[in-house]
Design a protein around this motif. Structure first.
Motif, PDB file in Angstrom:
ATOM      1  N   ASP A  40     -86.682 165.496  22.582  1.00 15.46           N
ATOM      2  CA  ASP A  40     -87.678 164.779  23.371  1.00 15.46           C
ATOM      3  C   ASP A  40     -87.700 163.314  22.953  1.00 15.46           C
ATOM      4  OD1 ASP A  40     -89.664 164.334  25.234  1.00 15.46           O
ATOM      5  OD2 ASP A  40     -90.967 165.931  24.475  1.00 15.46           O
ATOM      6  N   ILE A  41     -88.203 162.474  23.850  1.00 12.44           N
ATOM      7  CA  ILE A  41     -88.470 161.093  23.455  1.00 12.44           C
ATOM      8  C   ILE A  41     -89.868 161.064  22.829  1.00 12.44           C
ATOM      9  CG2 ILE A  41     -86.894 159.825  24.936  1.00 12.44           C
ATOM     10  CD1 ILE A  41     -88.965 159.647  27.055  1.00 12.44           C
ATOM     11  N   ALA A  42     -89.994 160.256  21.783  1.00 11.75           N
ATOM     12  CA  ALA A  42     -91.199 160.311  20.955  1.00 11.75           C
ATOM     13  C   ALA A  42     -92.467 159.960  21.729  1.00 11.75           C
ATOM     14  CB  ALA A  42     -91.031 159.386  19.756  1.00 11.75           C
ATOM     15  N   SER A  43     -92.370 159.001  22.664  1.00 17.42           N
ATOM     16  CA  SER A  43     -93.578 158.557  23.376  1.00 17.42           C
ATOM     17  C   SER A  43     -94.135 159.648  24.285  1.00 17.42           C
ATOM     18  CB  SER A  43     -93.274 157.297  24.194  1.00 17.42           C
ATOM     19  OG  SER A  43     -92.189 157.534  25.066  1.00 17.42           O
ATOM     20  N   GLU A  44     -93.293 160.575  24.723  1.00 22.30           N
ATOM     21  CA  GLU A  44     -93.758 161.713  25.520  1.00 22.30           C
ATOM     22  C   GLU A  44     -94.210 162.851  24.608  1.00 22.30           C
ATOM     23  OE1 GLU A  44     -94.275 162.173  28.817  1.00 22.30           O
ATOM     24  OE2 GLU A  44     -94.003 160.009  28.817  1.00 22.30           O
ATOM     25  N   PHE A  45     -93.393 163.149  23.623  1.00 21.22           N
ATOM     26  CA  PHE A  45     -93.670 164.256  22.703  1.00 21.22           C
ATOM     27  C   PHE A  45     -95.061 164.120  22.080  1.00 21.22           C
ATOM     28  CE2 PHE A  45     -93.502 165.985  18.377  1.00 21.22           C
ATOM     29  CZ  PHE A  45     -92.965 167.241  18.581  1.00 21.22           C
ATOM     30  N   ARG A  46     -95.398 162.901  21.653  1.00 22.16           N
ATOM     31  CA  ARG A  46     -96.624 162.733  20.851  1.00 22.16           C
ATOM     32  C   ARG A  46     -97.894 163.033  21.636  1.00 22.16           C
ATOM     33  NH1 ARG A  46     -97.704 156.337  19.730  1.00 22.16           N
ATOM     34  NH2 ARG A  46     -99.599 157.251  18.890  1.00 22.16           N
ATOM     35  N   TYR A  47     -97.859 162.881  22.943  1.00 19.35           N
ATOM     36  CA  TYR A  47     -99.072 163.115  23.738  1.00 19.35           C
ATOM     37  C   TYR A  47     -99.037 164.405  24.547  1.00 19.35           C
ATOM     38  CZ  TYR A  47    -100.232 158.287  22.598  1.00 19.35           C
ATOM     39  OH  TYR A  47    -100.524 157.130  21.918  1.00 19.35           O
ATOM     40  N   ARG A  48     -97.897 165.123  24.464  1.00 18.88           N
ATOM     41  CA  ARG A  48     -97.765 166.275  25.341  1.00 18.88           C
ATOM     42  C   ARG A  48     -98.362 167.552  24.760  1.00 18.88           C
ATOM     43  NH1 ARG A  48     -92.388 166.685  25.639  1.00 18.88           N
ATOM     44  NH2 ARG A  48     -92.626 168.774  24.821  1.00 18.88           N
ATOM     45  N   GLU A  49     -98.758 167.495  23.516  1.00 14.95           N
ATOM     46  CA  GLU A  49     -99.240 168.678  22.802  1.00 14.95           C
ATOM     47  C   GLU A  49     -98.234 169.820  22.840  1.00 14.95           C
ATOM     48  OE1 GLU A  49    -103.333 169.685  23.439  1.00 14.95           O
ATOM     49  OE2 GLU A  49    -103.725 167.712  24.313  1.00 14.95           O
ATOM     50  N   PRO A  50     -96.990 169.570  22.488  1.00 15.84           N
ATOM     51  CA  PRO A  50     -95.998 170.648  22.536  1.00 15.84           C
ATOM     52  C   PRO A  50     -96.285 171.696  21.454  1.00 15.84           C
ATOM     53  CG  PRO A  50     -95.069 168.673  21.531  1.00 15.84           C
ATOM     54  CD  PRO A  50     -96.411 168.292  22.052  1.00 15.84           C
ATOM     55  N   PRO A  51     -96.295 172.966  21.832  1.00 18.61           N
ATOM     56  CA  PRO A  51     -96.455 174.011  20.808  1.00 18.61           C
ATOM     57  C   PRO A  51     -95.202 174.051  19.938  1.00 18.61           C
ATOM     58  CG  PRO A  51     -96.385 174.954  23.035  1.00 18.61           C
ATOM     59  CD  PRO A  51     -96.100 173.498  23.167  1.00 18.61           C
ATOM     60  N   LEU A  52     -95.349 174.190  18.642  1.00 19.06           N
ATOM     61  CA  LEU A  52     -94.202 174.224  17.737  1.00 19.06           C
ATOM     62  C   LEU A  52     -94.255 175.517  16.926  1.00 19.06           C
ATOM     63  CD1 LEU A  52     -94.356 170.502  16.533  1.00 19.06           C
ATOM     64  CD2 LEU A  52     -92.714 171.496  18.143  1.00 19.06           C
TER      65      LEU A  52
ATOM     66  N   ALA B 171     -95.081 160.851  16.333  1.00 17.00           N
ATOM     67  CA  ALA B 171     -94.571 162.189  16.672  1.00 17.00           C
ATOM     68  C   ALA B 171     -94.392 163.008  15.397  1.00 17.00           C
ATOM     69  CB  ALA B 171     -93.243 162.058  17.428  1.00 17.00           C
ATOM     70  N   LEU B 172     -93.906 162.359  14.352  1.00 13.01           N
ATOM     71  CA  LEU B 172     -93.728 163.047  13.064  1.00 13.01           C
ATOM     72  C   LEU B 172     -95.082 163.538  12.539  1.00 13.01           C
ATOM     73  CD1 LEU B 172     -91.598 161.748  10.078  1.00 13.01           C
ATOM     74  CD2 LEU B 172     -93.932 162.519   9.721  1.00 13.01           C
ATOM     75  N   ARG B 173     -96.074 162.660  12.636  1.00 14.41           N
ATOM     76  CA  ARG B 173     -97.408 163.032  12.116  1.00 14.41           C
ATOM     77  C   ARG B 173     -98.001 164.185  12.928  1.00 14.41           C
ATOM     78  NH1 ARG B 173     -99.165 156.769  10.944  1.00 14.41           N
ATOM     79  NH2 ARG B 173     -98.095 156.648   8.929  1.00 14.41           N
ATOM     80  N   TYR B 174     -97.716 164.215  14.226  1.00 19.90           N
ATOM     81  CA  TYR B 174     -98.186 165.329  15.062  1.00 19.90           C
ATOM     82  C   TYR B 174     -97.556 166.643  14.602  1.00 19.90           C
ATOM     83  CZ  TYR B 174     -98.402 168.555  18.975  1.00 19.90           C
ATOM     84  OH  TYR B 174     -98.604 169.677  19.718  1.00 19.90           O
ATOM     85  N   ALA B 175     -96.257 166.582  14.260  1.00 21.87           N
ATOM     86  CA  ALA B 175     -95.512 167.816  13.964  1.00 21.87           C
ATOM     87  C   ALA B 175     -95.764 168.326  12.538  1.00 21.87           C
ATOM     88  CB  ALA B 175     -94.017 167.565  14.158  1.00 21.87           C
ATOM     89  N   ARG B 176     -96.210 167.432  11.667  1.00 21.55           N
ATOM     90  CA  ARG B 176     -96.147 167.710  10.229  1.00 21.55           C
ATOM     91  C   ARG B 176     -96.753 169.047   9.809  1.00 21.55           C
ATOM     92  NH1 ARG B 176     -97.425 162.670   6.929  1.00 21.55           N
ATOM     93  NH2 ARG B 176     -99.382 162.999   8.014  1.00 21.55           N
ATOM     94  N   ASP B 177     -97.929 169.368  10.258  1.00 18.95           N
ATOM     95  CA  ASP B 177     -98.528 170.629   9.787  1.00 18.95           C
ATOM     96  C   ASP B 177     -98.279 171.794  10.748  1.00 18.95           C
ATOM     97  OD1 ASP B 177    -100.047 169.624  11.765  1.00 18.95           O
ATOM     98  OD2 ASP B 177    -101.989 169.797  10.748  1.00 18.95           O
ATOM     99  N   LYS B 178     -97.361 171.622  11.688  1.00 15.88           N
ATOM    100  CA  LYS B 178     -97.100 172.683  12.666  1.00 15.88           C
ATOM    101  C   LYS B 178     -95.753 173.349  12.476  1.00 15.88           C
ATOM    102  CE  LYS B 178     -99.926 170.410  16.191  1.00 15.88           C
ATOM    103  NZ  LYS B 178    -100.225 169.176  15.439  1.00 15.88           N
TER     104      LYS B 178
END
Ligand code: M6R
Length: 361
Positions: free
Chosen positions: A77-89, A110-117
């Motif tokens: 994904d591109i980071a600007s989309e990933f960070r706001y899309r709430e993708p389940p991980l 985007a990294l900070r969004y993913a970190r604890d998931k």
């Protein structure tokens, strides 16, 4: 600082065989042992790769590698989309962030969004002290050296190199590749610096093509399979520094719309080594030629012999082991953009409106 080159971009393009060899030396010792030993891909259920711009295209190529060499399900994904899309991980998944600077705001968010998931956060960076490197569980350096030109060149091929070596390691860990197959790929990889030198020696020929390309209003780049992201990267490089409108498409998408753009003024650059998908791409190329499109075919000698007739121009690259073709074909795409920009007289190292590191969203 430019070591005799006119532009940083020219210097950085020329450095690629050396920095790639350095990266390989760092990651794979002479006895075949890898600095990637600490990474075990066997229990990973999904790999999510996120980045911006050229780094995103490196992720896009890597998706083909992780899927085919390692059977590892892969999202990009591109980071600007990933960070706001709430993708389940997946908590058994890994997230991988690719960034030359390590400071791109969207990629960091985007990294900070993913970190604890996810189970592990990895990064592939050029600046080991950067924010993205520091906030990852493991940061893998690409060892490209300082990249000054705004258009990313050597960072792209070094990102690809590290991602390819990771995909090969994943292939071993997941039982997709035997030790022998893995060793064969590594031996193939060692051919790359020599092949890249050969590609660099085509610069005078590419310069002539560029003089003609500089007249174009619009340019299309086509590629299939792992060459599709290279078509996207070739188009980005050209538009970024020459300001010519360029688009990259998957060859098979042509008839779903973009073929309407084709006429005798539109150069279509086809990136097509003679691999198992070549015939398919050739038939797309013929559709272009039937509509008087000007095809520039970049292939190896076998491909040019087989399909060069009727093309506007051809460029013959050395034969490269299939897996590593995207790394080699990056060079003519970069040189073509560089020389087209020179022909147009634009500021190659500092194109208008662009910053080297995008630290705001
Ligand atoms: O530093 P990063 O790799 O995170 O930068 C990402 C993009 O801004 C960058 O690749 C950009 O697309 C380049 N100008 C492409 O040549």
């Amino acid at each position: 600082e430019k070591a005799g080159y006119k532009h940083f971009m020219a210097k950085e393009i020329a450095e690629q065989p050396v920095v790639l060899a350095d990266a390989l030396k760092h990651y794979v010792a002479d006895d075949g042992n890898s600095a990637l030993q600490a990474l075990d891909f066997s229990g990973v259920d999904r790999l999510t790769l996120v980045a911006c711009g050229t780094a995103h295209y490196a992720c896009h190529v890597a998706k083909y590698w992780f899927e085919s060499l390692a059977g590892l399900p892969c999202d990009i994904d591109i980071a600007s989309e990933f960070r706001y899309r709430e993708p389940p991980l997946s908590d058994k998944g890994w997230a991988l962030f690719v960034s030359q600077s390590g400071e791109t705001a969207d990629t960091l968010a985007a990294l900070r969004y993913a970190r604890d998931k996810v189970a592990k956060v990895l990064s592939v960076v050029n600046v080991p002290t950067s924010s993205i490197a520091r906030e990852s569980d493991l940061a893998l350096p690409i060892l490209a050296g300082v990249e000054v030109g705004v258009a990313s060149t050597k960072a792209f091929t070094c990102q690809l190199a590290v991602l390819a070596l990771m995909a090969l390691k994943a292939g071993r860990d997941r039982g997709r590749l035997t030790a022998e197959e893995h060793a064969t790929h590594i031996a193939d990889f060692r051919l790359l610096p020599g092949l890249m030198n050969h590609a660099l020696s085509l610069a005078p020929e590419i310069e002539k093509l560029a003089e003609q390309l500089a007249e174009a209003q619009d340019v299309l780049f086509l590629g299939r399979g792992q060459m599709y992201p290279l078509a996207l990267e070739g188009a980005l490089k050209l538009k970024e520094i020459s300001y010519i409108h360029a688009e990259g498409y998957a060859s098979g998408e042509l008839k779903h719309g973009p073929i309407a753009l084709i006429d005798s003024r539109v150069p279509v650059i086809v990136l097509a080594p003679r691999d198992h998908l070549f015939e398919k791409t050739v038939s797309n190329m013929q559709e272009v030629m039937a509509r008087h499109g000007k095809v520039l075919l970049m292939s190896d000698a076998a491909g040019v012999t087989e399909a060069g007739a009727g093309c506007w121009r051809t460029l013959t690259l050395p034969k490269v082991p299939d897996v590593f073709a995207p790394i080699l074909y990056a060079i003519p795409a970069q040189l073509l953009a560089y020389h087209t920009a020179i022909a147009k007289g634009t500021d190659v190292d500092q194109p208008r409106n662009l910053a080297k590191s995008v630290t705001v969203e």
